[in-house]
Design an enzyme around this catalytic site. Sequence first.
Site, mmCIF file in Angstrom:
data_model
loop_
_atom_site.group_PDB
_atom_site.id
_atom_site.type_symbol
_atom_site.label_atom_id
_atom_site.label_comp_id
_atom_site.label_asym_id
_atom_site.label_seq_id
_atom_site.Cartn_x
_atom_site.Cartn_y
_atom_site.Cartn_z
ATOM 1 N N ILE A 132 5.928 -6.707 18.130
ATOM 2 C CA ILE A 132 6.974 -5.967 17.425
ATOM 3 C C ILE A 132 8.109 -6.988 17.324
ATOM 4 C CG2 ILE A 132 8.612 -4.056 17.465
ATOM 5 C CD1 ILE A 132 6.554 -2.525 19.204
ATOM 6 N N PRO A 133 8.292 -7.598 16.151
ATOM 7 C CA PRO A 133 9.122 -8.798 16.033
ATOM 8 C C PRO A 133 10.635 -8.545 16.054
ATOM 9 C CG PRO A 133 8.272 -8.196 13.887
ATOM 10 C CD PRO A 133 7.655 -7.242 14.883
ATOM 11 N N CYS A 134 11.132 -8.133 17.200
ATOM 12 C CA CYS A 134 12.561 -7.853 17.321
ATOM 13 C C CYS A 134 13.405 -9.113 17.126
ATOM 14 C CB CYS A 134 12.868 -7.176 18.649
ATOM 15 S SG CYS A 134 12.322 -8.090 20.093
ATOM 16 N N HIS A 135 12.801 -10.293 17.284
ATOM 17 C CA HIS A 135 13.537 -11.539 17.050
ATOM 18 C C HIS A 135 13.932 -11.687 15.588
ATOM 19 C CE1 HIS A 135 9.358 -12.615 16.154
ATOM 20 N NE2 HIS A 135 9.828 -13.628 15.440
#
Length: 178
Positions: A132-135
């Site tokens: 889950i690419p929160c970056h």
Amino acid sequence: MWFAIASTDLGEFGFGWSSKGIARLNLPGEPAVSIAERFVGLGYSAAVPPEAVSELIQEVRRYCEGQKVEFQHVALDLTGVSPFYQRVYARLRELGWGKTTTYGDLAAELGDVRLARAIGQAMGANPVPLIIPCHRVLASSGKPGGFSAPGGTSSKLRMLALEGVQPGAPIGQLGFGF
């Protein structure tokens, strides 16, 4: 629930899984023993990864080498995650390699710009960063904003750099390496 630790070019990652899918991912920044203690404290047991987790480990290694890797296909176990956070995470998983959004834009896509702070809280609680690419979620200024994983903002910037993103560039140019 089980876990394994794997070395990459960026350091040690921790992978936690259940029969449903990946439930936890620890980004590099801590010694392997600390990662293992964290998993054990959460009730996980060390195990040899099954095929799906072994494949994910190889994909993460390729990602850490700078190769374009997408993680939308990875099965997740988000048991215990609130429905709102699951909705945020589902939308964010659609955001591909090298693309970014802002907390406010993500909130607007979910129907209410006033949810930007709640989006930030969801990012901080993300149990499987990278998958889950929160970056890829930035502040409205295009600057990186916060990052609660080991290494903080410098880890976020390193992950974005692997994808060719330079936060701080004008918003329309974030995904183009200007």
